[in-house]
Scaffold this motif. Structure first.
Motif, PDB file in Angstrom:
ATOM      1  N   SER A  34      22.946  40.149  -5.177  1.00  0.00           N
ATOM      2  CA  SER A  34      24.121  39.164  -5.250  1.00  0.00           C
ATOM      3  C   SER A  34      23.834  37.796  -5.570  1.00  0.00           C
ATOM      4  CB  SER A  34      25.080  39.157  -3.968  1.00  0.00           C
ATOM      5  OG  SER A  34      24.436  38.644  -2.986  1.00  0.00           O
ATOM      6  N   ARG A  35      22.445  37.334  -5.071  1.00  0.00           N
ATOM      7  CA  ARG A  35      22.178  35.917  -5.348  1.00  0.00           C
ATOM      8  C   ARG A  35      21.955  35.718  -6.737  1.00  0.00           C
ATOM      9  NH1 ARG A  35      19.241  36.679  -0.091  1.00  0.00           N
ATOM     10  NH2 ARG A  35      17.394  37.429  -1.425  1.00  0.00           N
ATOM     11  N   ARG A  48      31.418  33.262  -4.886  1.00  0.00           N
ATOM     12  CA  ARG A  48      31.091  34.068  -6.148  1.00  0.00           C
ATOM     13  C   ARG A  48      32.094  35.377  -5.817  1.00  0.00           C
ATOM     14  NH1 ARG A  48      24.492  33.893  -6.817  1.00  0.00           N
ATOM     15  NH2 ARG A  48      24.490  31.636  -6.864  1.00  0.00           N
ATOM     16  N   ARG A  69      22.479  41.893  -0.798  1.00  0.00           N
ATOM     17  CA  ARG A  69      22.758  40.714  -0.375  1.00  0.00           C
ATOM     18  C   ARG A  69      21.328  39.924  -1.578  1.00  0.00           C
ATOM     19  NH1 ARG A  69      21.718  41.213   5.792  1.00  0.00           N
ATOM     20  NH2 ARG A  69      24.138  41.185   6.474  1.00  0.00           N
ATOM     21  N   ALA A  70      20.177  40.760  -1.903  1.00  0.00           N
ATOM     22  CA  ALA A  70      19.414  40.085  -2.804  1.00  0.00           C
ATOM     23  C   ALA A  70      20.015  39.891  -4.259  1.00  0.00           C
ATOM     24  CB  ALA A  70      18.003  40.828  -2.726  1.00  0.00           C
ATOM     25  N   HIS A  72      28.317  39.763   5.221  1.00  0.00           N
ATOM     26  CA  HIS A  72      27.519  38.825   4.205  1.00  0.00           C
ATOM     27  C   HIS A  72      26.908  39.368   3.176  1.00  0.00           C
ATOM     28  CE1 HIS A  72      28.364  36.156   7.778  1.00  0.00           C
ATOM     29  NE2 HIS A  72      27.916  37.121   8.683  1.00  0.00           N
ATOM     30  N   ALA A 117      27.574  39.206  -0.066  1.00  0.00           N
ATOM     31  CA  ALA A 117      27.629  38.135  -1.253  1.00  0.00           C
ATOM     32  C   ALA A 117      27.987  36.693  -0.706  1.00  0.00           C
ATOM     33  CB  ALA A 117      28.504  38.456  -2.526  1.00  0.00           C
ATOM     34  N   PRO A 118      27.509  35.689  -1.478  1.00  0.00           N
ATOM     35  CA  PRO A 118      28.119  34.353  -1.180  1.00  0.00           C
ATOM     36  C   PRO A 118      29.723  34.157  -1.413  1.00  0.00           C
ATOM     37  CG  PRO A 118      26.033  34.081  -2.619  1.00  0.00           C
ATOM     38  CD  PRO A 118      26.458  35.703  -2.420  1.00  0.00           C
TER      39      PRO A 118
END
Length: 212
Positions: A138-139, A165, A135-136, A159, A161-162
């Protein structure tokens, strides 16, 4: 028009599914538009394949921790290459490569998920840590590529990745490399000749590796 400098990165220099995708991209990206290099571990069949294609091969060490010397060396490699795009493949290269690319100021970072193995870890703490890391990361990733509908669904459920994207790009197969039906039948006939009459044949479609 200036060619974009692209670095394709994976951790192991072996020949598995992720390496096959990397090689397909390295081989088929339009050379008039892209200047492609490959980064992975040293002394393996992947390095031999890349050098046969006449492409630059950058050797790097991938350990357990991207904050150690190997991680800092990777930052220097990326900064020195002046790459426009870094494309990482798999979990280890995704962890090392995306962090290094961000530190080196690479403008576009792409990551391909070749399966999401940590979702099946039996250790819940390790599973949660891996999910948090993805998650970190992918931001700071321009695009996260999934190779199947199942992986895309799993990324959305957890969740990782956003949504904006996420991209679905299924792995391609070079049709020219496939055997004809007649050739497959001939090979099966040869195999049968070495077995007892009516003995069952069990087959597997995978590389011969402990993981499989």
């Amino acid at each position: 028009m200036k060619r974009l400098r692209v670095l394709q990165m994976i951790d192991k220099p072996s020949l598995g599914g992720g390496q096959a995708v990397l090689l397909a991209l390295a081989r088929n990206l339009d050379p008039s538009r892209f200047d492609v290099s490959v980064c992975a571990g040293s002394n393996g069949p992947l390095e031999e394949e890349v050098r046969t294609l006449g492409l630059p091969y950058l050797s790097a060490r991938f350990g357990k921790n991207p904050f150690t010397v190997s991680g800092r060396n990777l930052v220097r490699i990326l900064a020195g290459g002046r790459f426009d795009i870094v494309h990482t493949h798999g979990g280890i290269a995704g962890l090392f490569g995306r962090r290094a690319a961000r530190k080196a100021g690479i403008p576009v970072i792409v990551h391909t998920l070749h399966g999401i193995h940590y979702l099946h870890y039996r250790n819940p703490a390790l599973r949660r840590m891996s999910i948090a890391l993805e998650r970190a990361m992918s931001r700071a990733t321009s695009a996260v590529v999934c190779v199947s509908e199942a992986d895309l669904a799993a990324v959305r459920i957890h969740h990782l990745a956003p949504s904006a994207r996420l991209r679905l790009v299924r792995n391609g197969v070079a049709v020219s490399s496939l055997e004809t039906d007649a050739e497959r039948v001939r090979r099966i006939g040869e195999l049968r000749s070495h077995l007892k009459p009516h003995a069952p044949i069990v087959g597997t479609v995978a590389r011969l590796h402990r993981q499989k």
